[in-house]
Write a protein that holds these residues in place. Structure first.
Motif, PDB file in Angstrom:
ATOM      1  N   LEU A  79       0.839  -1.196   0.000  1.00  0.00           N
ATOM      2  CA  LEU A  79       0.000   0.000   0.000  1.00  0.00           C
ATOM      3  C   LEU A  79       0.878   1.252   0.000  1.00  0.00           C
ATOM      4  O   LEU A  79       1.917   1.296   0.671  1.00  0.00           O
ATOM      5  N   VAL A  80       0.461   2.280  -0.734  1.00  0.00           N
ATOM      6  CA  VAL A  80       1.103   3.591  -0.685  1.00  0.00           C
ATOM      7  C   VAL A  80       0.011   4.641  -0.491  1.00  0.00           C
ATOM      8  O   VAL A  80      -0.905   4.742  -1.314  1.00  0.00           O
ATOM      9  N   LEU A  81       0.117   5.389   0.593  1.00  0.00           N
ATOM     10  CA  LEU A  81      -0.864   6.429   0.916  1.00  0.00           C
ATOM     11  C   LEU A  81      -0.231   7.810   0.822  1.00  0.00           C
ATOM     12  O   LEU A  81       0.975   7.974   1.036  1.00  0.00           O
ATOM     13  N   ASP A  82      -1.052   8.801   0.528  1.00  0.00           N
ATOM     14  CA  ASP A  82      -0.658  10.202   0.570  1.00  0.00           C
ATOM     15  C   ASP A  82      -1.520  10.869   1.627  1.00  0.00           C
ATOM     16  O   ASP A  82      -2.745  10.653   1.674  1.00  0.00           O
ATOM     17  N   ALA A 122      -5.180  10.340   5.916  1.00  0.00           N
ATOM     18  CA  ALA A 122      -5.009   9.878   4.541  1.00  0.00           C
ATOM     19  C   ALA A 122      -6.040  10.527   3.632  1.00  0.00           C
ATOM     20  O   ALA A 122      -7.239  10.505   3.926  1.00  0.00           O
ATOM     21  N   PHE A 123      -5.571  11.115   2.521  1.00  0.00           N
ATOM     22  CA  PHE A 123      -6.509  11.688   1.558  1.00  0.00           C
ATOM     23  C   PHE A 123      -6.354  11.121   0.155  1.00  0.00           C
ATOM     24  O   PHE A 123      -7.110  11.483  -0.742  1.00  0.00           O
ATOM     25  N   ASP A 124      -5.385  10.229  -0.051  1.00  0.00           N
ATOM     26  CA  ASP A 124      -5.244   9.619  -1.381  1.00  0.00           C
ATOM     27  C   ASP A 124      -4.525   8.289  -1.237  1.00  0.00           C
ATOM     28  O   ASP A 124      -3.779   8.068  -0.276  1.00  0.00           O
ATOM     29  N   VAL A 125      -4.757   7.417  -2.196  1.00  0.00           N
ATOM     30  CA  VAL A 125      -4.060   6.133  -2.251  1.00  0.00           C
ATOM     31  C   VAL A 125      -3.430   6.022  -3.633  1.00  0.00           C
ATOM     32  O   VAL A 125      -4.105   6.169  -4.652  1.00  0.00           O
ATOM     33  N   LEU A 126      -2.125   5.785  -3.646  1.00  0.00           N
ATOM     34  CA  LEU A 126      -1.370   5.746  -4.899  1.00  0.00           C
ATOM     35  C   LEU A 126      -1.074   4.325  -5.360  1.00  0.00           C
ATOM     36  O   LEU A 126      -0.730   4.102  -6.521  1.00  0.00           O
ATOM     37  N   GLN A 127      -1.220   3.390  -4.450  1.00  0.00           N
ATOM     38  CA  GLN A 127      -0.946   1.994  -4.786  1.00  0.00           C
ATOM     39  C   GLN A 127      -1.677   1.105  -3.791  1.00  0.00           C
ATOM     40  O   GLN A 127      -1.767   1.431  -2.607  1.00  0.00           O
ATOM     41  N   THR A 128      -2.218   0.018  -4.278  1.00  0.00           N
ATOM     42  CA  THR A 128      -2.868  -0.957  -3.403  1.00  0.00           C
ATOM     43  C   THR A 128      -2.514  -2.359  -3.877  1.00  0.00           C
ATOM     44  O   THR A 128      -2.542  -2.656  -5.084  1.00  0.00           O
ATOM     45  N   GLY A 130       0.252  -3.589  -4.268  1.00  0.00           N
ATOM     46  CA  GLY A 130       1.334  -3.521  -5.235  1.00  0.00           C
ATOM     47  C   GLY A 130       0.945  -2.984  -6.598  1.00  0.00           C
ATOM     48  O   GLY A 130       1.788  -2.899  -7.495  1.00  0.00           O
ATOM     49  N   ARG A 131      -0.340  -2.590  -6.800  1.00  0.00           N
ATOM     50  CA  ARG A 131      -0.790  -2.094  -8.113  1.00  0.00           C
ATOM     51  C   ARG A 131      -0.888  -0.578  -8.075  1.00  0.00           C
ATOM     52  O   ARG A 131      -1.603  -0.011  -7.262  1.00  0.00           O
ATOM     53  N   GLU A 132      -0.162   0.077  -8.981  1.00  0.00           N
ATOM     54  CA  GLU A 132      -0.134   1.531  -9.043  1.00  0.00           C
ATOM     55  C   GLU A 132      -1.471   2.093  -9.522  1.00  0.00           C
ATOM     56  O   GLU A 132      -2.083   1.553 -10.452  1.00  0.00           O
ATOM     57  N   LEU A 133      -1.902   3.191  -8.876  1.00  0.00           N
ATOM     58  CA  LEU A 133      -3.203   3.797  -9.187  1.00  0.00           C
ATOM     59  C   LEU A 133      -3.087   5.226  -9.710  1.00  0.00           C
ATOM     60  O   LEU A 133      -4.100   5.929  -9.809  1.00  0.00           O
ATOM     61  N   LEU A 134      -1.897   5.668 -10.070  1.00  0.00           N
ATOM     62  CA  LEU A 134      -1.698   7.063 -10.442  1.00  0.00           C
ATOM     63  C   LEU A 134      -2.571   7.501 -11.612  1.00  0.00           C
ATOM     64  O   LEU A 134      -3.004   8.652 -11.672  1.00  0.00           O
ATOM     65  N   THR A 135      -2.807   6.609 -12.557  1.00  0.00           N
ATOM     66  CA  THR A 135      -3.588   6.989 -13.744  1.00  0.00           C
ATOM     67  C   THR A 135      -5.083   6.745 -13.566  1.00  0.00           C
ATOM     68  O   THR A 135      -5.869   6.994 -14.497  1.00  0.00           O
ATOM     69  N   GLU A 136      -5.482   6.290 -12.410  1.00  0.00           N
ATOM     70  CA  GLU A 136      -6.906   6.134 -12.124  1.00  0.00           C
ATOM     71  C   GLU A 136      -7.494   7.485 -11.726  1.00  0.00           C
ATOM     72  O   GLU A 136      -6.822   8.300 -11.089  1.00  0.00           O
ATOM     73  N   PRO A 137      -8.744   7.784 -12.075  1.00  0.00           N
ATOM     74  CA  PRO A 137      -9.340   9.063 -11.670  1.00  0.00           C
ATOM     75  C   PRO A 137      -9.474   9.154 -10.152  1.00  0.00           C
ATOM     76  O   PRO A 137      -9.593   8.135  -9.457  1.00  0.00           O
ATOM     77  N   TYR A 138      -9.468  10.387  -9.655  1.00  0.00           N
ATOM     78  CA  TYR A 138      -9.575  10.592  -8.209  1.00  0.00           C
ATOM     79  C   TYR A 138     -10.809   9.898  -7.637  1.00  0.00           C
ATOM     80  O   TYR A 138     -10.761   9.340  -6.538  1.00  0.00           O
ATOM     81  N   GLU A 139     -11.908   9.913  -8.359  1.00  0.00           N
ATOM     82  CA  GLU A 139     -13.134   9.289  -7.866  1.00  0.00           C
ATOM     83  C   GLU A 139     -12.905   7.821  -7.541  1.00  0.00           C
ATOM     84  O   GLU A 139     -13.377   7.311  -6.513  1.00  0.00           O
ATOM     85  N   HIS A 140     -12.152   7.120  -8.408  1.00  0.00           N
ATOM     86  CA  HIS A 140     -11.872   5.705  -8.161  1.00  0.00           C
ATOM     87  C   HIS A 140     -10.901   5.547  -6.996  1.00  0.00           C
ATOM     88  O   HIS A 140     -11.092   4.674  -6.133  1.00  0.00           O
ATOM     89  N   ARG A 141      -9.853   6.380  -6.962  1.00  0.00           N
ATOM     90  CA  ARG A 141      -8.874   6.274  -5.872  1.00  0.00           C
ATOM     91  C   ARG A 141      -9.545   6.535  -4.524  1.00  0.00           C
ATOM     92  O   ARG A 141      -9.245   5.875  -3.531  1.00  0.00           O
ATOM     93  N   ARG A 142     -10.478   7.488  -4.492  1.00  0.00           N
ATOM     94  CA  ARG A 142     -11.179   7.786  -3.239  1.00  0.00           C
ATOM     95  C   ARG A 142     -12.028   6.597  -2.808  1.00  0.00           C
ATOM     96  O   ARG A 142     -12.068   6.250  -1.612  1.00  0.00           O
ATOM     97  N   ALA A 143     -12.682   5.948  -3.760  1.00  0.00           N
ATOM     98  CA  ALA A 143     -13.489   4.771  -3.424  1.00  0.00           C
ATOM     99  C   ALA A 143     -12.602   3.663  -2.862  1.00  0.00           C
ATOM    100  O   ALA A 143     -12.985   2.964  -1.903  1.00  0.00           O
ATOM    101  N   VAL A 144     -11.416   3.488  -3.452  1.00  0.00           N
ATOM    102  CA  VAL A 144     -10.478   2.484  -2.936  1.00  0.00           C
ATOM    103  C   VAL A 144     -10.051   2.840  -1.521  1.00  0.00           C
ATOM    104  O   VAL A 144      -9.973   1.978  -0.631  1.00  0.00           O
TER     105      VAL A 144
END
Length: 338
Positions: A79-82, A122-128, A130-144
């Motif tokens: 996991l990687v959180l911001d 925590a306000f964002d998740v960049l990886q879950t 081991g899978r990178e989420l940088l190119t996912e829209p914020y709406e999806h990252r927030r749901a994750v």
């Protein structure tokens, strides 16, 4: 490929007001903005790996926050959180305590952790997983991110940053939540935005209040002042510095210059060194003036031990009030009497 530090965090640009729809990708989302230390948290993909905590500038600071490292066992691997590091003191956030923790060494880190435990908002998740989420829209990252907190039942020191898509609720947060010391305002994001490391793709709006302070010194010249260094009288009658302004506009500089008087012997700041910014080592070339004129200023809520950490904005001279009417040192944005 799994994310590894250093990763540049995505940043926000300041705005005066909450923007309307259409300025960012997709409908807008509003998050509470906390006054802490930005940090990215990296949970190892395999057991036994190190938990890493990266500052905004790329330094690894997990050794200064052993309480968060110990609590990381609640979090899933890979996991990687911001988010934001904060320290609560009663019902307010203590930037002073957070600074002590961020500057601690190995010998004192554990003691400070026990006395002033840190929280991670925590306000964002960049990886879950081991899978990178940088190119996912914020709406999806927030749901994750919300699913992560729900699935694992995360409790303090892990906190989910409040978010709303309702502009009316966001305005209420801006008006009421910022009464809590350490809650600065809002961060505005587009639901369709991807995460772009290092880019200023978000907006931030700080709540500002109008108050007063005494002009104790200027940079530039007495005829053409550039910045004002401001102070307030403390309970013992001493003039204490509370902050400096942003550069004066030409009309404001001319207005102020007409009323400046060079300081005589015994100015309370004689021999005092003032730095150019909070945390800076660069000294201001300051000209001391008699502290007998009151400046009306616009200030945000980032106040630490009576001192504003962000530059103040000069509004006007208050020729209708005296030094005795200015709020005392430590009274924050209380308005002057009269």
């Amino acid at each position: 490929m799994a994310l590894r530090p250093p990763v540049e965090p995505m940043l926000a640009q300041a705005r005066e007001t909450v923007p309307g729809p259409g300025v960012l990708s997709g409908p807008l989302a509003f998050e509470a903005k906390f006054d802490g230390f930005r940090a990215l948290l990296f949970i190892p993909a395999s057991p036994g790996g190190p938990v890493l905590l990266q500052s905004r500038r790329g330094s690894l600071i997990q050794g200064r926050f052993p309480d968060l490292v110990a609590a990381a066992g609640q979090l899933p691997p890979g996991l990687v959180l911001d988010g934001e590091l904060v320290v609560w003191s009663g019902d307010r956030l203590s930037f002073e305590a957070l600074q002590r923790r961020a500057a601690s060494g190995e010998r004192t880190a554990a003691q400070l952790a026990a006395a002033a435990p840190a929280h991670y908002i925590a306000f964002d998740v960049l990886q879950t997983d081991g899978r990178e989420l940088l190119t996912e829209p914020y709406e999806h990252r927030r749901a994750v991110l919300e699913g992560l907190f729900a699935e694992h039942g995360l409790m303090p020191p892990w906190t989910l940053c409040p978010m709303t898509t309702d502009p009316a609720v966001a305005q209420e947060w801006l008006a009421s939540w910022t009464e809590v010391q350490g809650v600065e305002g809002l961060v505005i994001k587009g639901l369709g935005q991807i995460y772009r490391p290092g880019a200023r793709g978000w907006f931030k709006v700080r709540r500002r209040q109008t108050t007063e302070a005494l002009i104790g010194g200027v940079t530039g010249t007495l005829a053409r002042p550039q910045l004002l260094v401001l102070g307030r009288i403390d309970a013992d009658g001493r003039l204490r510095a509370v902050g400096r302004t942003t550069p004066l506009k030409p009309d404001a500089a001319r207005q102020v210059a007409q009323h400046l008087t060079p300081a005589g012997p015994g100015h309370p700041w004689t021999g005092v060194r003032f730095t150019a910014a909070w945390g800076s080592r660069d000294a201001l070339d300051l000209i001391l003036v008699e502290p007998d004129h009151v400046a009306e200023i616009s200030a945000d809520t980032a106040l630490d031990r009576g001192v504003w950490r962000h530059p103040l904005r000069f509004v006007r001279l208050r020729m209708d009030v005296t030094a005795a009417d200015v709020p005392l040192f430590g009274e924050g944005a209380a308005p002057a009497a009269g």
